[in-house]
Motif scaffolding. Sequence first.
Motif, short mmCIF file in Angstrom:
data_model
loop_
_atom_site.label_atom_id
_atom_site.label_comp_id
_atom_site.label_asym_id
_atom_site.label_seq_id
_atom_site.Cartn_x
_atom_site.Cartn_y
_atom_site.Cartn_z
N ARG A 154 9.30 26.78 -63.88
CA ARG A 154 10.57 27.43 -64.25
C ARG A 154 11.66 26.39 -64.34
N CYS A 155 12.56 26.60 -65.30
CA CYS A 155 13.64 25.66 -65.54
C CYS A 155 14.98 26.30 -65.19
N SER A 156 15.98 25.47 -64.94
CA SER A 156 17.33 25.98 -64.59
C SER A 156 17.92 26.85 -65.71
N CYS A 157 17.41 26.69 -66.94
CA CYS A 157 17.96 27.46 -68.06
C CYS A 157 17.39 28.87 -68.12
N GLY A 158 16.36 29.16 -67.31
CA GLY A 158 15.76 30.49 -67.30
C GLY A 158 14.42 30.54 -68.01
N GLY B 80 8.55 25.59 -68.52
CA GLY B 80 7.82 24.53 -69.23
C GLY B 80 8.69 23.64 -70.09
N CYS B 81 10.02 23.65 -69.80
CA CYS B 81 10.93 22.78 -70.57
C CYS B 81 10.60 21.31 -70.28
N TRP B 82 10.98 20.45 -71.24
CA TRP B 82 10.70 19.00 -71.13
C TRP B 82 11.24 18.43 -69.82
N GLY C 135 16.26 18.61 -73.42
CA GLY C 135 15.59 18.86 -72.14
C GLY C 135 14.99 20.26 -72.07
N HIS C 136 15.48 21.15 -72.94
CA HIS C 136 14.98 22.54 -72.93
C HIS C 136 14.02 22.81 -74.08
N MET C 137 13.51 21.73 -74.67
CA MET C 137 12.42 21.85 -75.64
C MET C 137 11.16 22.15 -74.81
ZN LIG Z 1 15.12 24.70 -69.69
#
Ligand SMILES: [Zn+2]
Length: 395
Positions: free
Chosen positions: A254-258, A261-263, A244-246
């Motif tokens: 923005r993604c929860s991982c920081g 544009g994550c998948w 999911g973070h590819m």
């Molecule tokens: Zn992510």
Amino acid sequence: MRAGPSQDEIRRQNLGALLRLVHLRGAMSRAELTTRLGLNRSTIGALTADLTSAGLVTERAPRETGRAGRPSLVVSPSSERAYAYAISIEVDQLRAARVGLGGVVLDRRRAARPPGRTGVAAVQPVAGFVAEMHAAATGGTRCIGSGVAVGGRVRAAEGAIELSAGAAELDAPLRAALGAALRDDRPVTVAAAADLAALAEHARGVAAGCDTVLYLHGDAGITAGVIAGGRRVTGAGGYGGEVGHMVVRPGGRRCSCGSAGCWETEIGEHALLRAAGGRGGAGRPAVLALVDAASRGDAAAQLAVRQVGDWLGFGVANLVNIFNPEMVIFGGMLREIYLAAAASVRSRLRLMVLPGWRGRLRLRTPALGDDAALIGAAELAFERLLADPLDAGAA
Ligand SMILES: [Zn+2]
């Protein structure tokens, strides 16, 4: 030079192979075991006698075959006598089951996941389920151990999804809580949910017989379980499979991982609901309602499903070009999205998967449905027993 395996090692390997076969494929005659394992009849007889006295298999006469001669006895796994506890810690729910040898669910419990910012809050409730089921189990039965499937996310109060303690961080608290619940120190093995769903589908589900398989699980985030050459690929720190973070869209949301544009910012639950014009609700029910609206002709819902289906295909194509799987399985809410958007997914795969493999890849949904990770957790617990049945099964 190392000497060949001893008689005892060979016997242990054969016991494991026989038990694994009836555990995964169900009751089987001695004649079929003889053929499948390539051993002679007297060896099969001795092995089943050992496993019978250990309480791991039973033998019975077959139903009338109508053929002349002495019928071959049928060997079955002792599902009622040897079992494992399987636990699944998910974004929105907690589940636990008592699973007998052979993959039979003997008892199960479920509850909504208590709100909390960490996965550790889920440990006491699941240990409570295990204590209840253990008290209800009848005498003469044997617990082999416990397996735990951990989804890595927590749904925070405001509805956003956060990365939380993963399998590695929950290992020690789960061991302590389950040890107390069972008043015993039976082994506890913890792994990521998508890995275990892949394991279960590979062992006894839709991917049985496939050597290289990609299982994609969607809930609040997107994770993958990878089986390559028949083995689980989990990475050094347990962070493997975080597909999911590819990054698929540089400069994207923005993604929860920081990162950005994550998948999962393009195909996750939030992305789907946002693409349909910001509909209310959250979780699987909201996704199901949207997919249902699309099937009934809601134009905005159809557009959202097509758009997310295209992004789904985009990421799958990249993963297929990396791992070259025989099969990709869409689990969790990705099952519904894939079924609704299969045409968009396939057209993206036709553009991006390397030509040599394009027509040979199989796309499937889980045969074990939403139980895949739970059954996989039980399989993880059974692995030790199947590797050395008389040693691990003792006590
Ligand atoms: Zn992510």
